[in-house]
Design a protein around this motif. Structure first.
Motif, short mmCIF file in Angstrom:
data_model
loop_
_atom_site.label_atom_id
_atom_site.label_comp_id
_atom_site.label_asym_id
_atom_site.label_seq_id
_atom_site.Cartn_x
_atom_site.Cartn_y
_atom_site.Cartn_z
N VAL A 92 43.69 38.37 40.13
CA VAL A 92 43.32 38.26 41.54
C VAL A 92 42.45 39.45 41.96
O VAL A 92 41.44 39.30 42.66
CB VAL A 92 44.58 38.15 42.43
N PHE A 93 42.86 40.64 41.49
CA PHE A 93 42.07 41.82 41.88
C PHE A 93 40.64 41.73 41.36
O PHE A 93 39.68 42.07 42.06
CB PHE A 93 42.74 43.09 41.35
N THR A 94 40.48 41.24 40.14
CA THR A 94 39.13 41.13 39.56
C THR A 94 38.28 40.14 40.34
O THR A 94 37.12 40.41 40.68
CB THR A 94 39.24 40.68 38.09
N ALA A 95 38.88 39.01 40.64
CA ALA A 95 38.14 38.01 41.42
C ALA A 95 37.78 38.58 42.79
O ALA A 95 36.66 38.40 43.28
CB ALA A 95 38.99 36.75 41.58
N PHE A 96 38.74 39.29 43.38
CA PHE A 96 38.52 39.89 44.70
C PHE A 96 37.37 40.90 44.66
O PHE A 96 36.47 40.87 45.50
CB PHE A 96 39.83 40.55 45.15
N SER A 97 37.38 41.82 43.67
CA SER A 97 36.31 42.83 43.59
C SER A 97 34.95 42.19 43.41
O SER A 97 33.98 42.59 44.04
CB SER A 97 36.51 43.77 42.40
N GLY A 98 34.90 41.19 42.51
CA GLY A 98 33.63 40.52 42.27
C GLY A 98 33.10 39.90 43.54
O GLY A 98 31.92 40.04 43.89
N ALA A 99 33.99 39.24 44.28
CA ALA A 99 33.58 38.57 45.50
C ALA A 99 33.15 39.56 46.57
O ALA A 99 32.22 39.32 47.33
CB ALA A 99 34.72 37.69 46.01
N LEU A 100 33.83 40.72 46.57
CA LEU A 100 33.51 41.73 47.57
C LEU A 100 32.08 42.26 47.37
O LEU A 100 31.41 42.67 48.31
CB LEU A 100 34.52 42.88 47.46
N ASN A 101 31.63 42.23 46.11
CA ASN A 101 30.27 42.69 45.80
C ASN A 101 29.21 41.62 46.01
O ASN A 101 28.02 41.88 45.81
CB ASN A 101 30.20 43.18 44.35
N ASN A 231 48.68 41.07 53.37
CA ASN A 231 47.46 41.20 52.57
C ASN A 231 47.17 39.87 51.85
O ASN A 231 48.02 39.36 51.12
CB ASN A 231 47.71 42.33 51.55
N PRO A 232 45.99 39.30 52.06
CA PRO A 232 45.69 38.01 51.41
C PRO A 232 45.84 38.07 49.89
O PRO A 232 46.16 37.06 49.27
CB PRO A 232 44.24 37.72 51.80
N LEU A 233 45.60 39.24 49.31
CA LEU A 233 45.72 39.33 47.85
C LEU A 233 47.13 38.96 47.41
O LEU A 233 47.32 38.29 46.39
CB LEU A 233 45.39 40.76 47.37
N THR A 234 48.12 39.41 48.20
CA THR A 234 49.52 39.10 47.86
C THR A 234 49.74 37.59 47.79
O THR A 234 50.42 37.09 46.90
CB THR A 234 50.45 39.72 48.92
#
Lengths: 292, 341
Positions: A92-101, A231-234
């Protein structure tokens, strides 16, 4: 009529009789396809972002796994190893970081004037620019997720069933769609890439640490518990984690239990969907104003 | 006939800064129209309003009878736009960039392929089409950008400062090409702060200064309207001021001389406005020799567009340029341009 034969003549001279039928859907598909293709050509010729995007989560997985190698057994639940606990967090964190960029290339297009090339074109809808970025980032996230799922299986986290993998893909899609939209909104709202990078910096790691990616809720201080539980990540991590730990899962399965919150699998999906809708509603006016 | 471009009372401000105060102009189909003015005169903002990149605060902007404000999409179809800064994706090849552009204008695949080959040939890019644009020289980039602007065969091609930063040779290539384009029936609208560019290229000109059109017509009309030829006289390479003043006093009495100005910036040379078709050189030299003064150099010319600008604004284009360069906040302008609205 020799003039009408010249390739330098305006088309009004040549095509005044034949009217091209309006086909907004076909046009939208054509322009979105072309814009997406551009992003993939860039990726193919400059693969370093993709390589780093795969290597980095794998390193997270190995290093964090090693960091808590000798954590007391049973701390995370009966028979749950840390790598099994960690894999969903890293996905999830990886997908989140990619999307944030996702907004960065758009921001650079704005700064270099390339966006003007798109804005003077008679696009069926300028949302094709947003759609292309989203398709691109979602595809990248799926590649990264596949790599993480693969390595996690290799280091002993197990491999979810086909239905489980499908559910993981859906959850990754939901979190990526919302965060990509947010980042694209920022790319149009902020003055330049320096500001966008600053926002990415202050959002990225804090949201990771304020989620259940690395540690369960009951490890956390009370205030962090509160933050992590909104937190949506959760909401993306917990259902994936449930899939990893329980081969038998349904939409009614309780994926997160606290004194004030009993989160079912289905409810967390709905929460993610709600998050996406809120983000879309938030960025809609920004993008509309830019594109008006 | 419907004008190819019609702009009426255009106004646009960015916050406190008034970029375009009041611009009115008509461009006729099949002509090259030059928008001449110093930097920061409002040329680019006018173009941005025309090309739907910026919403004007007031006024009317039409392309072939279609309003850029009310029907932006229909207007975009009629327009090709070549920006001042060539923005290419350096990772794409020239051909790939054109394919992308073709899809943005919704050309059918086969038609796009033919059209791309055609334009690569016409612009002498056939050897470069499959190289990445990052490897291109400035001239090649401009040519590719021209091809991109023409892909959908627009009625009007708009070019913002088409030859800024280009070497002389590329400049002539671009000029030649724009003439061919005009001859084939495409309307061409250029902005420029180069006098000679507009003089050489434009069928008609609007001179724009501080957000307003101060003169318009064909270059010849504008010059004729001004009347009188120009004689530039240098008595010595560096003439003492008292000698120049003395010569001025005597030359002013000649009946064909309308005005004499001493220009201290150029070694006290004398700029004379004389009646057209008079033959001034002989009598001027004679007057000087009667005063016992030599002649270092003397030349006669028709008024230039710079003289037109000078007459309208009281300063030369070069002076305006320098003044604008000093007072301009380029960073803030870029920010405004990025914001777009």
């Amino acid at each position: 009529m020799s003039q009408s034969l010249s390739p330098l003549s305006p088309n009004s001279v040549i095509e005044s009789q034949q009217t091209i039928p309006d086909n907004p859907v076909g046009e939208f598909i054509q322009e979105t396809g072309a814009l997406t293709k551009r992003l993939f050509i860039q990726l193919q010729r400059r693969p370093s972002t993709l390589i780093a995007g795969i290597v980095q989560p794998l390193m997270w997985l190995l290093l964090f796994g090693a960091l808590f190698q000798y954590a007391p057994e049973g701390l995370l639940g009966e028979g749950i190893g840390y790598s099994q606990f960690l894999a969903p967090g890293i996905i999830v964190f990886t997908a989140f970081s990619g999307a944030l960029n996702a907004g960065l290339p758009v921001m650079f297009d704005r700064e270099f004037g390339f966006l003007n090339r798109l804005l003077v074109a008679p696009l069926s809808s300028r949302f094709s620019i947003v759609a292309a970025s989203t398709i691109y980032i979602v595809s990248l996230s799926f590649i990264q997720t596949a790599a993480i799922v693969g390595l996690s299986a290799f280091i002993g986290a197990g491999l979810p069933s086909l239905a489980g993998l499908g559910a993981i893909a859906l959850i990754v899609f939901l979190i990526v769609a919302g965060v990509t939209a947010l980042s694209l909104g920022l790319a149009f709202a902020l003055p330049g890439h320096v500001e966008l990078i600053a926002v990415i910096f202050v959002t990225n790691l804090p949201l990771l640490f304020a989620s259940t990616a690395l540690a369960p809720l009951n490890f956390m201080a009370e205030f962090l518990k509160a933050v992590a539980s909104v937190n949506p990540l959760t909401y993306a991590i917990e259902p994936i984690r449930y899939i990893y730990i329980n081969p038998e899962w349904t939409f009614n399965s309780t994926v997160l239990e606290t004194s004030w919150l009993n989160l079912s699998f289905g409810a967390s999906l709905l929460a993610l969907l709600a998050f996406d809708i809120v983000i879309l509603l938030l960025i809609q006016p920004i993008i509309r104003r830019r594109f008006a | 006939m419907t004008p190819a471009v019609s702009i009426e009372n255009l106004q646009k401000s960015y916050g406190e800064v008034v970029a375009v105060k009041d611009v009115t102009l008509d461009v006729q189909p099949g002509e090259i129209f030059g928008l001449l003015g110093p930097n920061a005169a409002g040329k680019t903002t006018t173009i941005r309003c025309l090309c739907t990149l910026t919403k004007p605060d007031g006024g009317r902007v039409e392309v072939g009878g279609v309003s850029s404000i009310e029907q932006p999409k229909a207007a975009r179809r009629k327009l090709g736009y070549v920006a001042q800064e060539v923005a290419l994706d350096k990772v794409l090849t020239g051909r790939e960039l054109l394919q992308l552009q073709a899809s943005l204008y919704h050309l059918p695949k086969q038609a796009a392929k033919e059209r791309i080959d055609q334009l690569l040939n016409l612009l002498g890019l056939e050897d470069y089409g499959d190289q990445k644009t990052g490897t291109y020289s400035g001239g090649l980039k401009k040519r590719l950008d021209l091809a991109a602007g023409l892909l959908h065969q627009p009625e009007v091609l708009v070019l913002d400062e088409p030859t800024v930063g280009l070497d002389i040779e590329s400049r002539f290539v671009v000029w030649d090409f724009l003439r061919k384009l005009r001859d084939a029936g495409t309307t061409v609208l250029i902005t420029s702060h180069y006098l000679e560019e507009v003089d050489a290229l434009a069928d008609r000109v609007a001179i724009i200064d501080q957000g307003k059109v101060i003169a318009s017509g064909t270059p010849n009309e504008l010059k004729d309207r001004l009347g009188g030829d120009r004689v530039t006289l240098r008595i010595r390479e560096f003439t003492p001021a008292e000698e120049a003043e003395k010569a001025k006093a005597h030359l002013s009495t000649l009946d064909f001389v309308r005005e004499v100005i001493v220009n201290p910036a150029q070694g006290n040379s004398l700029n004379l406005v004389v009646q057209p078709q008079s033959n001034p050189i002989g009598p001027i030299e004679q007057t000087l020799s009667e005063l016992g003064l030599p002649t270092f150099g003397i030349s006669q010319s028709r008024p230039s567009l710079d003289d037109v600008y000078l007459a309208a604004t009281g300063r030369t284009l070069m002076d305006a340029e320098m003044a604008a360069a000093g007072s301009r906040d380029l960073k803030a302008e870029k920010k405004q341009a990025m914001k777009g609205s």
